[in-house]
Design an enzyme around this catalytic site. Structure first.
Site, PDB file in Angstrom:
ATOM      1  N   VAL A   1       4.547  -5.687  -4.653  1.00 29.21           N
ATOM      2  CA  VAL A   1       5.396  -5.353  -3.498  1.00 29.21           C
ATOM      3  C   VAL A   1       5.617  -6.919  -2.877  1.00 29.21           C
ATOM      4  O   VAL A   1       4.575  -7.360  -2.476  1.00 29.21           O
ATOM      5  CB  VAL A   1       5.436  -4.431  -2.664  1.00 29.21           C
ATOM      6  CG1 VAL A   1       6.686  -4.298  -1.607  1.00 29.21           C
ATOM      7  CG2 VAL A   1       5.399  -3.069  -3.277  1.00 29.21           C
TER       8      VAL A   1
ATOM      9  N   HIS B   1       0.738  -1.090   0.037  1.00 26.79           N
ATOM     10  CA  HIS B   1       0.019   0.003  -0.023  1.00 26.79           C
ATOM     11  C   HIS B   1       0.863   1.220   0.115  1.00 26.79           C
ATOM     12  O   HIS B   1       0.771   2.204  -0.844  1.00 26.79           O
ATOM     13  CB  HIS B   1      -0.936   0.105   1.482  1.00 26.79           C
ATOM     14  CG  HIS B   1      -1.932  -1.101   1.260  1.00 26.79           C
ATOM     15  ND1 HIS B   1      -1.994  -1.881   2.346  1.00 26.79           N
ATOM     16  CD2 HIS B   1      -3.028  -1.262   0.531  1.00 26.79           C
ATOM     17  CE1 HIS B   1      -3.056  -2.813   2.089  1.00 26.79           C
ATOM     18  NE2 HIS B   1      -3.564  -2.178   1.232  1.00 26.79           N
TER      19      HIS B   1
ATOM     20  N   SER C   1       0.263  -8.628   1.382  1.00 27.17           N
ATOM     21  CA  SER C   1      -1.108  -8.640   1.517  1.00 27.17           C
ATOM     22  C   SER C   1      -1.634  -8.646   2.732  1.00 27.17           C
ATOM     23  O   SER C   1      -1.021  -9.084   3.670  1.00 27.17           O
ATOM     24  CB  SER C   1      -1.798 -10.269   0.894  1.00 27.17           C
ATOM     25  OG  SER C   1      -3.138 -10.089   1.372  1.00 27.17           O
ATOM     26  N   SER C   2      -2.746  -7.992   3.001  1.00 23.30           N
ATOM     27  CA  SER C   2      -3.182  -7.823   4.508  1.00 23.30           C
ATOM     28  C   SER C   2      -3.652  -9.111   4.951  1.00 23.30           C
ATOM     29  O   SER C   2      -3.454  -9.224   6.227  1.00 23.30           O
ATOM     30  CB  SER C   2      -4.527  -6.755   4.452  1.00 23.30           C
ATOM     31  OG  SER C   2      -4.247  -5.522   3.538  1.00 23.30           O
ATOM     32  N   ARG C   3      -3.869 -10.058   4.037  1.00 19.46           N
ATOM     33  CA  ARG C   3      -4.399 -11.202   4.718  1.00 19.46           C
ATOM     34  C   ARG C   3      -3.238 -12.172   5.296  1.00 19.46           C
ATOM     35  O   ARG C   3      -3.475 -13.217   5.781  1.00 19.46           O
ATOM     36  CB  ARG C   3      -5.093 -12.026   3.796  1.00 19.46           C
ATOM     37  CG  ARG C   3      -6.451 -11.464   3.497  1.00 19.46           C
ATOM     38  CD  ARG C   3      -7.356 -12.343   2.641  1.00 19.46           C
ATOM     39  NE  ARG C   3      -8.757 -11.549   2.739  1.00 19.46           N
ATOM     40  CZ  ARG C   3      -9.444 -11.037   1.848  1.00 19.46           C
ATOM     41  NH1 ARG C   3      -8.825 -10.609   0.651  1.00 19.46           N
ATOM     42  NH2 ARG C   3     -10.611 -10.441   1.611  1.00 19.46           N
TER      43      ARG C   3
END
Ligand code: PAF
Length: 290
Positions: free
Chosen positions: A178, A37, A187-189
């Site tokens: 990235v 992000h 990844s947020s997960r």
């Protein structure tokens, strides 16, 4: 950095800046920010004078039984990260603000054939939810440019098409994925994974690399690419693969045979327990398209 909660206030902010001759960028996110992000934010800061980051976990893009309720919402940490950049405003609306008539009574857009395969096939309604919220965010923030990550490659193609189809007049910029040192896409997960699964998760990027290598070596059969990707994914004993596919990079339709110079999208998805991970790569086949 302003924290803005209402559509009226973020629109006023954006209009004010644009009237002053400034270029406004939007980086839409669902929060739980990571380096991927932040790379989008940094690109937006290069492209515009005024960067708005939206943080909104959009309920309409989650299906029944998916992780909407447990999706990470580390708001303080997110604001700290953004505060360290030159972000002008963070738009953090409530669900009532974005869906004043309730999600059930909302107006939806249909996505069509771009959502027929890959994640669209396995998450019915997901991309309809994405184009609904992205349209609302565009209308609320009126940006000149919006920046999205290419890890969600199908989402990127669909959003580009949305902008052209509805004439939003917004430049849509895609940023390379990235990756962690071992190749796992940020990844947020990823934060759901325990150490063992985190180690095994490297197979997703390795599957894409294996198929990319074959394409470079002029392999033209889809089945050979899919077999190579599945082989890599199977090396993670706890990974339950959902799909490993190669589609045309523009139409997102499956292909049997790769043409020279064809733009392709390689994509994989699957689960470690309840955690769904995806990865993808745009690749152009060698040779001239003529
Ligand atoms: O990619 C995401 O995080 C989301 O799908 C988006 C674009 C912010 C819409 O909710």
């Amino acid at each position: 950095m302003q924290i803005v909660k209402t559509v009226d206030a973020i629109r006023a902010h954006s209009r004010h800046r644009r009237c002053a001759g400034k270029r406004v960028a939007l980086v839409p996110t669902m929060g739980a920010l990571h380096d991927g992000h932040m790379a989008l934010v940094d690109r937006a800061l290069e492209l515009a004078d005024d960067v708005i980051v939206s943080i909104f976990v959009n309920p309409t893009q989650f299906g029944p039984g998916e992780d909407f309720d447990r999706y990470p919402r580390p708001t303080d940490g997110d604001l700290e990260l953004l505060g360290a950049r030159n972000v002008a405003a963070v738009f953090m609306p409530t669900s009532d603000e974005m869906y004043p008539f309730g999600t059930a009574a909302e107006i939806a857009l249909s996505v069509g054939s771009l959502a027929d395969h890959l994640c669209g096939k396995h998450r019915p309604g997901h991309f309809e939810g994405v184009v609904q919220i992205v349209s609302k965010l565009f209308i609320a923030t009126e940006p000149d440019v919006a920046v999205f990550g290419l890890k969600d490659a199908q989402q990127f193609v669909i959003i580009k098409t949305l902008v052209n189809a509805l004439g939003f007049g917004i430049e849509v910029v895609g940023m390379e994925t990235v990756r962690n040192e071992d190749g796992l896409a940020m990844s947020s997960r990823n934060r759901y994974l325990h150490e063992g699964h985190r180690r095994q998760a490297v197979v997703l990027s390795r599957a894409l690399q294996a198929a990319s290598r074959l394409i470079t070596e002029r392999e033209q059969a889809r089945d050979a690419l899919v077999t190579a990707m599945r082989h890599e994914l199977a090396l993670a004993p706890d990974f339950e693969h959902q799909y490993a596919e190669v589609v045309d990079g523009r139409s997102l339709q499956p292909i049997d045979h790769i043409a020279p110079g064809q733009d392709l999208l390689l994509a994989v998805a699957g689960y470690f327990d309840r955690t769904r991970l995806i990865d993808s790569a745009f690749v152009t086949a060698p040779g001239s398209s003529r």
